[in-house]
Design a protein around this motif. Structure first.
Motif, short mmCIF file in Angstrom:
data_model
loop_
_atom_site.label_atom_id
_atom_site.label_comp_id
_atom_site.label_asym_id
_atom_site.label_seq_id
_atom_site.Cartn_x
_atom_site.Cartn_y
_atom_site.Cartn_z
N THR A 127 0.69 -0.91 -0.05
CA THR A 127 -0.62 0.36 0.01
C THR A 127 1.11 1.05 0.05
O THR A 127 2.16 1.12 0.31
CB THR A 127 -1.25 0.16 1.40
OG1 THR A 127 0.27 0.20 2.10
CG2 THR A 127 -1.64 -1.40 1.00
N PHE A 128 0.34 2.54 -0.31
CA PHE A 128 0.88 4.00 -0.45
C PHE A 128 1.81 3.91 1.02
O PHE A 128 1.35 3.30 2.27
CB PHE A 128 0.29 5.01 -0.30
CG PHE A 128 0.00 6.48 -0.95
CD1 PHE A 128 1.33 7.11 -1.39
CD2 PHE A 128 1.23 6.56 0.33
CE1 PHE A 128 2.01 7.96 -1.81
CE2 PHE A 128 1.83 8.39 0.45
CZ PHE A 128 2.21 8.36 -1.31
N THR A 130 3.33 4.47 4.47
CA THR A 130 3.69 5.34 4.65
C THR A 130 4.67 6.05 5.72
O THR A 130 5.57 5.17 5.77
CB THR A 130 2.76 4.49 6.40
OG1 THR A 130 3.70 3.30 7.27
CG2 THR A 130 1.64 4.47 5.83
N HIS A 154 -0.78 10.01 -6.95
CA HIS A 154 -1.52 9.02 -5.31
C HIS A 154 -0.94 9.46 -4.35
O HIS A 154 -1.28 9.47 -3.48
CB HIS A 154 -0.28 7.90 -5.94
CG HIS A 154 -0.74 6.78 -6.85
ND1 HIS A 154 -2.21 6.50 -6.41
CD2 HIS A 154 -1.06 5.96 -8.40
CE1 HIS A 154 -2.57 5.62 -7.70
NE2 HIS A 154 -1.98 5.88 -8.52
N GLU A 157 -3.69 11.95 -3.71
CA GLU A 157 -4.64 11.16 -3.18
C GLU A 157 -4.85 10.32 -1.62
O GLU A 157 -5.76 10.26 -0.85
CB GLU A 157 -5.46 10.15 -4.06
CG GLU A 157 -6.87 9.44 -3.75
CD GLU A 157 -6.29 7.89 -4.53
OE1 GLU A 157 -7.56 8.12 -5.62
OE2 GLU A 157 -5.48 7.52 -4.81
N SER A 158 -3.84 10.43 -1.43
CA SER A 158 -3.31 9.71 -0.29
C SER A 158 -2.72 10.30 1.04
O SER A 158 -3.57 10.44 2.25
CB SER A 158 -1.92 8.53 -0.63
OG SER A 158 -1.89 7.72 -1.47
N LEU A 159 -2.33 11.14 0.44
CA LEU A 159 -1.84 12.86 1.62
C LEU A 159 -2.79 13.71 1.79
O LEU A 159 -2.54 14.13 2.46
CB LEU A 159 -0.32 12.71 1.75
CG LEU A 159 0.17 11.85 1.46
CD1 LEU A 159 2.26 11.99 1.04
CD2 LEU A 159 0.76 11.29 2.69
N ASN A 160 -3.70 14.10 0.75
CA ASN A 160 -4.75 14.78 1.48
C ASN A 160 -3.82 16.32 1.01
O ASN A 160 -4.36 17.37 1.60
CB ASN A 160 -5.66 15.04 1.75
CG ASN A 160 -6.28 13.52 1.43
OD1 ASN A 160 -6.99 13.31 1.22
ND2 ASN A 160 -6.41 12.85 3.24
N TRP A 216 7.39 1.01 -3.54
CA TRP A 216 5.69 0.18 -3.62
C TRP A 216 5.61 1.02 -5.37
O TRP A 216 6.03 1.54 -5.60
CB TRP A 216 4.99 2.16 -3.03
CG TRP A 216 3.62 1.60 -3.08
CD1 TRP A 216 2.79 0.66 -2.97
CD2 TRP A 216 2.98 2.70 -3.88
NE1 TRP A 216 1.17 1.10 -3.09
CE2 TRP A 216 2.21 1.92 -3.88
CE3 TRP A 216 2.31 3.84 -3.88
CZ2 TRP A 216 0.48 3.15 -4.58
CZ3 TRP A 216 2.07 4.94 -4.32
CH2 TRP A 216 0.72 4.52 -4.76
N THR A 218 2.44 1.77 -8.00
CA THR A 218 1.31 2.40 -7.97
C THR A 218 0.49 0.78 -9.34
O THR A 218 1.09 -0.14 -9.52
CB THR A 218 1.26 3.32 -9.16
OG1 THR A 218 1.72 3.09 -10.55
CG2 THR A 218 2.74 4.66 -8.43
#
Length: 287
Positions: A127-128, A130, A154, A157-160, A216, A218
């Motif tokens: 997953t993206f 951390t 991404h 999208e993941s971190l806003n 990671w 995508t």
């Protein structure tokens, strides 16, 4: 006698025009996504192949940047280009009736690797990743699909947040080979890279596993493709676009294909790249 002279003049002019058309070179370029010397070697071979298949002089014209490739296509300095997903979308929006005609088999399901220097303290995950925030990060070219568009999508999208807010420093290396080199050297802790370039350099022993690794991958997306201008039939003769398309799809020389690297080329269409266009619009990379 006068009538005969006119006929002879007409024939002479016709032959002259025909020879001029036949002698005109068909030119193509490619986005500079890797080392320039490797690109020159790769695409000179492609030019030789297309010359033999099409029966016209075909020339590869190198460019310095993704933007330069798009400009050359727009200005008809080249009639065919090996674009990434985003650069292809941008170019086709500028040239009426231009079409994506072929893509690598692998380009139907392309992906980006996030890679990290050991100093980042990150390990591979499904997953993206951390713990990515607060590090330094480099993209490839600003116009790259795999090196900028999709990783930025991404990240947002993941971190806003935008990349500039997520990382302490954000860079653009210029191409995938440079991204790998900068992360390997520790100039940036994390980078986004075309997975094909990473795998090729690793297979060639150019990746030091003690300094960096992939963390990671995508989800897949459509990427590279051959795009041709819509006016080539008028310029080079009836069905010329179809002949170029077939020549690309028929490319089977293992040495030629390995230089991309692709196992084959398959048909493509503009619609295949609608997801790329939509993503680029969503993050503000298209007007």
């Amino acid at each position: 006698m006068l009538q005969l002279s006119r006929v002879m003049l007409s024939v002479t002019l016709f032959l002259s025009v025909s020879l001029t058309v036949q002698a005109e070179s068909f030119t193509f370029t490619a986005i500079p996504d890797a080392d320039a010397s490797r690109l020159q070697e790769r695409f000179d071979k492609v030019a030789d192949y297309l010359s033999a298949e099409l029966g016209v002089d075909v020339k590869y014209i190198p460019v310095k940047s993704y933007a330069a490739a798009i400009t050359a296509f727009k200005n008809n300095q080249v009639q065919l280009a090996w674009f990434g997903g985003l650069s292809g979308v941008q170019a086709r929006r500028l040239v009426a009736n231009s079409e994506a005609i072929a893509q690598g088999y692998e380009d139907q399901l392309f992906k980006t690797y996030f890679i990290a220097h050991h100093s980042a303290g990150l390990t591979a995950a499904n997953t993206f990743p951390t713990g990515i925030q607060g590090k330094t990060f480099t993209f490839g070219s600003k116009g790259s699909t795999s090196g900028r568009l999709m990783p930025e999508f991404h990240i947002r999208e993941s971190l806003n947040v935008a990349p500039e807010q997520a990382f302490t420093r954000v860079g653009f290396s210029g191409d995938h080979s440079q991204t790998i080199a900068q992360v390997q050297a520790g100039a940036y802790q994390i980078g986004a890279v075309n997975y094909q370039v990473w795998e090729t350099e690793r297979a060639n022993g150019k990746i030091d596993p003690t300094t960096g690794s992939g963390i990671w991958s995508t989800p897949t997306y459509p990427d590279y493709q051959w795009t041709i201008r819509g006016d080539v039939d008028a310029r080079y003769g009836e069905n010329f676009k179809a002949r170029v398309t077939q020549a690309l799809l028929n490319m089977s020389d293992p040495d030629l294909l390995a230089s991309f690297p692709r196992q084959s080329f398959v048909p493509a269409s503009n619609q295949d790249y609608a997801p790329i266009e939509n993503t680029a619009q969503a993050i503000g990379l298209l007007d």
